[in-house]
Write a protein that holds these residues in place. Structure first.
Motif, mmCIF file in Angstrom:
data_model
loop_
_atom_site.group_PDB
_atom_site.id
_atom_site.type_symbol
_atom_site.label_atom_id
_atom_site.label_comp_id
_atom_site.label_asym_id
_atom_site.label_seq_id
_atom_site.Cartn_x
_atom_site.Cartn_y
_atom_site.Cartn_z
ATOM 1 N N ARG A 93 37.343 25.699 35.916
ATOM 2 C CA ARG A 93 37.552 26.109 34.517
ATOM 3 C C ARG A 93 36.707 27.192 33.951
ATOM 4 N NH1 ARG A 93 37.848 19.861 32.841
ATOM 5 N NH2 ARG A 93 39.923 19.352 33.467
ATOM 6 N N THR A 94 35.728 27.361 34.706
ATOM 7 C CA THR A 94 34.654 28.295 34.012
ATOM 8 C C THR A 94 34.154 29.340 35.344
ATOM 9 O OG1 THR A 94 32.384 27.191 34.672
ATOM 10 C CG2 THR A 94 33.537 26.543 32.621
ATOM 11 N N ASP A 95 34.034 30.389 35.020
ATOM 12 C CA ASP A 95 33.391 31.619 35.984
ATOM 13 C C ASP A 95 32.344 30.975 36.568
ATOM 14 O OD1 ASP A 95 35.606 33.274 35.093
ATOM 15 O OD2 ASP A 95 34.097 34.441 33.745
ATOM 16 N N ARG A 96 31.223 30.454 35.786
ATOM 17 C CA ARG A 96 30.103 30.226 36.597
ATOM 18 C C ARG A 96 30.146 28.897 37.680
ATOM 19 N NH1 ARG A 96 24.535 28.433 33.466
ATOM 20 N NH2 ARG A 96 23.323 28.189 35.271
ATOM 21 N N GLY A 97 31.122 27.793 37.119
ATOM 22 C CA GLY A 97 31.722 26.853 37.916
ATOM 23 C C GLY A 97 32.377 27.280 39.325
ATOM 24 N N PHE A 98 33.353 28.136 38.905
ATOM 25 C CA PHE A 98 34.136 28.659 40.096
ATOM 26 C C PHE A 98 33.196 29.218 41.073
ATOM 27 C CE2 PHE A 98 37.203 31.157 42.166
ATOM 28 C CZ PHE A 98 38.205 30.177 42.690
ATOM 29 N N ALA A 99 32.208 30.144 40.722
ATOM 30 C CA ALA A 99 31.156 30.642 41.641
ATOM 31 C C ALA A 99 30.463 29.691 42.507
ATOM 32 C CB ALA A 99 30.243 31.502 40.919
ATOM 33 N N ARG A 115 46.222 41.587 51.743
ATOM 34 C CA ARG A 115 45.175 41.511 52.685
ATOM 35 C C ARG A 115 44.037 40.283 52.634
ATOM 36 N NH1 ARG A 115 42.719 43.064 48.090
ATOM 37 N NH2 ARG A 115 40.781 43.451 47.791
ATOM 38 N N LEU A 116 43.505 39.927 53.842
ATOM 39 C CA LEU A 116 42.677 38.786 53.788
ATOM 40 C C LEU A 116 41.071 39.330 53.155
ATOM 41 C CD1 LEU A 116 43.101 37.307 57.218
ATOM 42 C CD2 LEU A 116 43.867 36.390 55.225
ATOM 43 N N VAL A 117 40.786 38.433 52.320
ATOM 44 C CA VAL A 117 39.280 38.844 52.062
ATOM 45 C C VAL A 117 38.577 37.457 51.840
ATOM 46 C CG1 VAL A 117 40.029 40.575 50.232
ATOM 47 C CG2 VAL A 117 40.251 38.029 49.378
ATOM 48 N N ALA A 118 37.228 37.418 51.781
ATOM 49 C CA ALA A 118 36.449 36.539 51.640
ATOM 50 C C ALA A 118 36.783 35.656 50.299
ATOM 51 C CB ALA A 118 34.778 36.668 51.809
ATOM 52 N N PRO A 119 36.552 34.380 50.223
ATOM 53 C CA PRO A 119 36.885 33.877 48.590
ATOM 54 C C PRO A 119 35.737 34.447 47.835
ATOM 55 C CG PRO A 119 36.693 32.063 50.672
ATOM 56 C CD PRO A 119 36.365 33.546 51.172
ATOM 57 N N ASP A 120 36.194 34.830 46.675
ATOM 58 C CA ASP A 120 35.590 35.302 45.604
ATOM 59 C C ASP A 120 35.886 35.139 44.385
ATOM 60 O OD1 ASP A 120 34.970 37.788 43.688
ATOM 61 O OD2 ASP A 120 34.627 38.778 45.403
ATOM 62 N N PRO A 121 34.755 34.946 43.263
ATOM 63 C CA PRO A 121 35.143 34.488 41.967
ATOM 64 C C PRO A 121 36.088 35.438 41.182
ATOM 65 C CG PRO A 121 32.773 34.295 42.613
ATOM 66 C CD PRO A 121 33.416 34.974 43.802
ATOM 67 N N ARG A 122 36.153 36.637 41.635
ATOM 68 C CA ARG A 122 37.294 37.286 40.629
ATOM 69 C C ARG A 122 38.468 36.987 40.918
ATOM 70 N NH1 ARG A 122 38.759 43.032 43.541
ATOM 71 N NH2 ARG A 122 38.731 42.179 45.739
ATOM 72 N N PHE A 123 38.803 35.868 41.887
ATOM 73 C CA PHE A 123 40.040 35.509 41.854
ATOM 74 C C PHE A 123 40.558 34.422 41.202
ATOM 75 C CE2 PHE A 123 39.541 38.277 45.553
ATOM 76 C CZ PHE A 123 40.455 39.385 45.433
ATOM 77 N N ARG A 124 39.703 33.776 40.351
ATOM 78 C CA ARG A 124 39.502 32.507 39.773
ATOM 79 C C ARG A 124 40.851 32.283 38.957
ATOM 80 N NH1 ARG A 124 38.750 29.865 35.180
ATOM 81 N NH2 ARG A 124 38.036 31.801 34.166
ATOM 82 N N ILE A 125 41.278 32.860 38.156
ATOM 83 C CA ILE A 125 42.455 32.603 37.424
ATOM 84 C C ILE A 125 43.458 32.500 38.395
ATOM 85 C CG2 ILE A 125 44.066 33.302 35.671
ATOM 86 C CD1 ILE A 125 41.545 34.480 34.177
ATOM 87 N N SER A 126 43.975 33.539 39.179
ATOM 88 C CA SER A 126 45.114 33.286 39.943
ATOM 89 C C SER A 126 45.000 32.121 40.989
ATOM 90 C CB SER A 126 45.387 34.733 40.946
ATOM 91 O OG SER A 126 46.386 34.576 41.592
#
Length: 182
Positions: free
Chosen positions: A45-51, A3-14
């Protein structure tokens, strides 16, 4: 189900893994990925930075938002299956002279490991109602003349060829909601 979603930090690793696939295949969405790697690559590289990166994408969609000089407001959508990032698609809210000739309203890419499964066609089909909500009755979608897979995606979503300019096929696609066999 994808499905289409808005960009979201939870997908960082993938997402980061997918961007590495694109870079390894020497596919940079014009210069988009190269620009992103320069501006945000360390942040990824980091959750905070990706956010922060995700917030920057959201900002690019606003009329008054920050974006590179000459860029128009544009909204990104990510195509995901569960927690797996499969691809991304961008809807540019209006055209510049350059976009009218070469880039169009919509640009998309499916990560190399997820290709040949119908994701690009589904992404394009599914983003059309969002384009319509922006007031676009039809959208310009382009591809290189030798990009047969993309040509088939666009034509499969009802794209009507207008012409060829500078090595780009230029198609108009109705932004009305299409469903069913597409």
């Amino acid at each position: 189900m994808p499905r289409l979603v808005a960009p979201d930090p939870r997908f960082r690793i993938s997402f980061v893994a997918a961007m590495a696939e694109f870079a390894a295949a020497d596919e940079f969405f014009g210069d988009t990925l190269a620009r992103e790697l320069t501006l945000y690559g360390d942040d990824w590289r980091t959750d905070r930075g990706f956010a922060r990166y995700v917030a920057a994408l959201e900002d690019e969609a606003r009329e008054e938002g920050a974006r590179p000089a000459g860029f128009v407001p544009a909204t990104w959508y990510w195509y995901v299956d569960g927690e797996t990032f499969l691809g991304r698609i961008q809807v540019r809210h209006r055209l510049t002279a350059f976009l009218r000739d070469f880039g169009g309203h919509i640009g998309y890419g499916v990560r190399p490991a997820a290709r040949r499964r119908g994701h690009a066609r589904a992404m394009l089909r599914d983003v059309l109602p969002y384009a319509r909500a922006l007031g676009l009755d039809e959208v310009l979608v382009t591809c290189d003349v030798d990009n047969t897979p993309s040509r088939k995606v666009i034509e499969g979503c009802g794209g009507v060829l207008e012409d060829v300019r500078g090595g780009k096929l230029r198609y108009w696609v109705s932004a009305g909601c299409i469903r069913g066999g597409v």
